[in-house]
Scaffold this motif. Structure first.
Motif, PDB file in Angstrom:
ATOM      1  N   HIS A 100       0.859  -1.584   0.178  1.00  0.00           N
ATOM      2  CA  HIS A 100       0.051   0.056  -0.166  1.00  0.00           C
ATOM      3  C   HIS A 100       0.695   1.449   0.229  1.00  0.00           C
ATOM      4  O   HIS A 100       1.563   1.218   0.741  1.00  0.00           O
ATOM      5  CB  HIS A 100      -0.564   0.164   1.158  1.00  0.00           C
ATOM      6  N   TRP A 101       0.160   2.069  -0.599  1.00  0.00           N
ATOM      7  CA  TRP A 101       0.761   3.576  -1.107  1.00  0.00           C
ATOM      8  C   TRP A 101      -0.049   5.048   0.073  1.00  0.00           C
ATOM      9  O   TRP A 101      -1.408   4.536  -0.846  1.00  0.00           O
ATOM     10  CB  TRP A 101       1.322   3.808  -1.945  1.00  0.00           C
ATOM     11  N   ASP A 102       0.592   6.186   0.355  1.00  0.00           N
ATOM     12  CA  ASP A 102      -0.625   6.964   0.753  1.00  0.00           C
ATOM     13  C   ASP A 102      -0.009   7.580  -0.209  1.00  0.00           C
ATOM     14  O   ASP A 102      -1.542   8.366   0.211  1.00  0.00           O
ATOM     15  CB  ASP A 102      -0.330   6.541   2.303  1.00  0.00           C
ATOM     16  N   GLY A 103       0.246   7.780  -1.288  1.00  0.00           N
ATOM     17  CA  GLY A 103       0.158   9.373  -1.664  1.00  0.00           C
ATOM     18  C   GLY A 103       0.502  10.169  -1.363  1.00  0.00           C
ATOM     19  O   GLY A 103       0.385  11.934  -1.556  1.00  0.00           O
ATOM     20  N   ARG A 104       1.517  10.478  -0.174  1.00  0.00           N
ATOM     21  CA  ARG A 104       1.641  11.630   0.474  1.00  0.00           C
ATOM     22  C   ARG A 104       2.411  12.809  -0.551  1.00  0.00           C
ATOM     23  O   ARG A 104       2.681  13.756  -0.203  1.00  0.00           O
ATOM     24  CB  ARG A 104       2.600  11.369   1.545  1.00  0.00           C
ATOM     25  N   VAL A 105       3.477  12.162  -1.097  1.00  0.00           N
ATOM     26  CA  VAL A 105       4.279  12.809  -1.520  1.00  0.00           C
ATOM     27  C   VAL A 105       3.697  13.173  -3.052  1.00  0.00           C
ATOM     28  O   VAL A 105       3.093  14.524  -3.823  1.00  0.00           O
ATOM     29  CB  VAL A 105       5.079  12.053  -1.913  1.00  0.00           C
ATOM     30  N   ALA A 119      -2.233   7.152  -4.330  1.00  0.00           N
ATOM     31  CA  ALA A 119      -2.479   6.046  -3.150  1.00  0.00           C
ATOM     32  C   ALA A 119      -3.097   5.120  -3.662  1.00  0.00           C
ATOM     33  O   ALA A 119      -3.950   5.203  -4.557  1.00  0.00           O
ATOM     34  CB  ALA A 119      -3.552   7.426  -2.224  1.00  0.00           C
ATOM     35  N   GLY A 120      -3.306   4.195  -2.672  1.00  0.00           N
ATOM     36  CA  GLY A 120      -3.745   2.283  -3.132  1.00  0.00           C
ATOM     37  C   GLY A 120      -2.820   1.214  -2.973  1.00  0.00           C
ATOM     38  O   GLY A 120      -1.648   1.670  -2.689  1.00  0.00           O
ATOM     39  N   GLY A 139      13.032  12.993  -4.663  1.00  0.00           N
ATOM     40  CA  GLY A 139      11.474  13.223  -4.221  1.00  0.00           C
ATOM     41  C   GLY A 139      10.209  12.378  -5.233  1.00  0.00           C
ATOM     42  O   GLY A 139      10.746  12.106  -6.427  1.00  0.00           O
ATOM     43  N   ASN A 140       8.833  13.622  -5.303  1.00  0.00           N
ATOM     44  CA  ASN A 140       8.496  13.245  -6.696  1.00  0.00           C
ATOM     45  C   ASN A 140       7.949  11.340  -6.630  1.00  0.00           C
ATOM     46  O   ASN A 140       7.829  10.843  -7.634  1.00  0.00           O
ATOM     47  CB  ASN A 140       8.176  13.397  -7.364  1.00  0.00           C
ATOM     48  N   HIS A 141       7.696  10.709  -4.748  1.00  0.00           N
ATOM     49  CA  HIS A 141       7.655   9.680  -5.326  1.00  0.00           C
ATOM     50  C   HIS A 141       5.812   8.959  -5.544  1.00  0.00           C
ATOM     51  O   HIS A 141       5.319   9.289  -5.153  1.00  0.00           O
ATOM     52  CB  HIS A 141       7.945   8.714  -4.036  1.00  0.00           C
TER      53      HIS A 141
END
Length: 339
Positions: free
Chosen positions: A81-86, A90-91, A253-255
């Motif tokens: 899972h990735w939270d999309g914070r950057v 997300a998903g 950045g921009n992950h």
């Protein structure tokens, strides 16, 4: 659906999709396994694709035409899972790296055919929504494919040019779920190592403290043009020193996604790196201009240290920013790099 059942379903979706897309009915399969608005970005010269039709026409069909007996050979395959914070995204994501193998019978994106077996190294990240692929990010090692075809587009790598292997432990395809505590520990180790990279003082490579994060016998598997190396000394000699000479102000950045499963961690960004091209790199003098890099990384952790790292960089896209078209070199034998 709990998060672990969701991961299992996403793995099944992507596994079945990549098997089907490598098969004879790839066009029909794409309509089934991709969402109607599926957004893909593939390494240069393919770049952004919207919807199954473009994915098939501009990526899958050329790949099958060039390698008609195509086989998908994954070395790593896992999810998280990735939270999309950057940078959003997300998903649930599934990642894989390995090779597409086939007989290279027709040119591919300017690279002439060799009529011999070719191992096209790839890396992919796929975001799954409601059982279908809604987003794909793919990097292809076209520099190494050109080398295999006998038309090198970069000087010989100082690292070893080899058929990049899967993990030493032969356990990189994770079809079953892994211990979430182990996953969290692996991710924390990688993020601590990345924090060390950020402490570079632009003078001494040891300022990053990499010895605290890597096994002495670590393996680093770079893309064509850079090559592979063993141990911290090899990693510094063949990658870090040339890279930081060329891009001393590089910033990450921009992950788009970063996650772990079991001993394995993956990260990608578009761009993952921003820098100034301030020094020579892989045979090209400094341009003095700003650049960005599309990068993918996969790591294997072992006993609290990092043991292996697989890396892909979209070098044709990077070199365009230097004013150099690597694929035009491949297409014109008179422009091939002398070795």
């Amino acid at each position: 659906m709990n998060q672990y059942t969701e991961l299992e379903a996403a793995k099944r979706c992507v596994w079945d999709a990549l098997q089907a897309l490598a098969g004879p009915d790839a066009a029909a399969a794409a309509a089934q396994v991709l969402t109607p608005g599926s957004e893909w970005v593939v390494s240069h010269p393919v770049n952004a694709l919207a919807g199954p039709g473009e994915v098939v026409a501009q990526f899958i069909t050329p790949l099958h035409r060039a390698l008609p007996d195509l086989e998908w050979r994954p070395d790593l395959f896992f999810a998280g899972h990735w939270d999309g914070r950057v940078d959003g995204g997300a998903g649930v994501w599934v990642t894989t790296t390995g090779h597409w193998l086939g007989t290279f019978t027709q040119p591919l994106w300017g690279i002439p055919a060799s009529a011999e077996p070719a191992w096209l190294r790839y890396g992919g990240f796929f975001r799954v929504v409601d059982g279908r692929i809604a987003e794909g990010r793919l990097l292809l090692d076209l520099v190494d494919l050109a080398r295999q075809a006998g038309c090198p587009v970069l000087p010989a790598s100082t690292g070893q040019a080899l058929l990049v292997p899967g993990p030493r432990t032969r356990d990189g395809v994770l079809l079953s779920l892994q211990d979430p505590d182990l996953s969290a520990a692996s991710l924390a180790l990688v993020e601590a190592m990345i924090g060390g990279l950020g402490r570079y003082d632009r003078n001494d490579l040891k300022s990053m403290g990499m010895g605290a994060f890597w096994r002495p016998d670590m393996m680093w598997y770079g893309p064509g043009g850079i090559g592979s190396s063993r141990g911290i000394g090899g990693f510094e000699r063949h990658h870090q020193k040339p890279f930081l000479t060329a891009f001393p102000d590089r910033k990450g950045g921009n992950h788009r996604a970063r996650f772990a499963e079991g001993h394995y961690v993956a990260s990608t960004g578009w761009p993952s790196v921003r820098a100034t091209h301030a020094g020579p790199y892989l045979g090209e003098p400094a341009s003095g201009g700003p650049i960005t890099m599309r990068v993918m990384d996969w790591w294997r952790a072992q006993d609290g240290l990092l043991a292996e790292n697989w890396v892909l960089i979209d070098l044709p896209h990077l070199f365009l920013q230097f004013g150099v078209d690597l694929l035009a070199r491949a297409a014109d034998p008179s422009r091939a790099v002398k070795r």
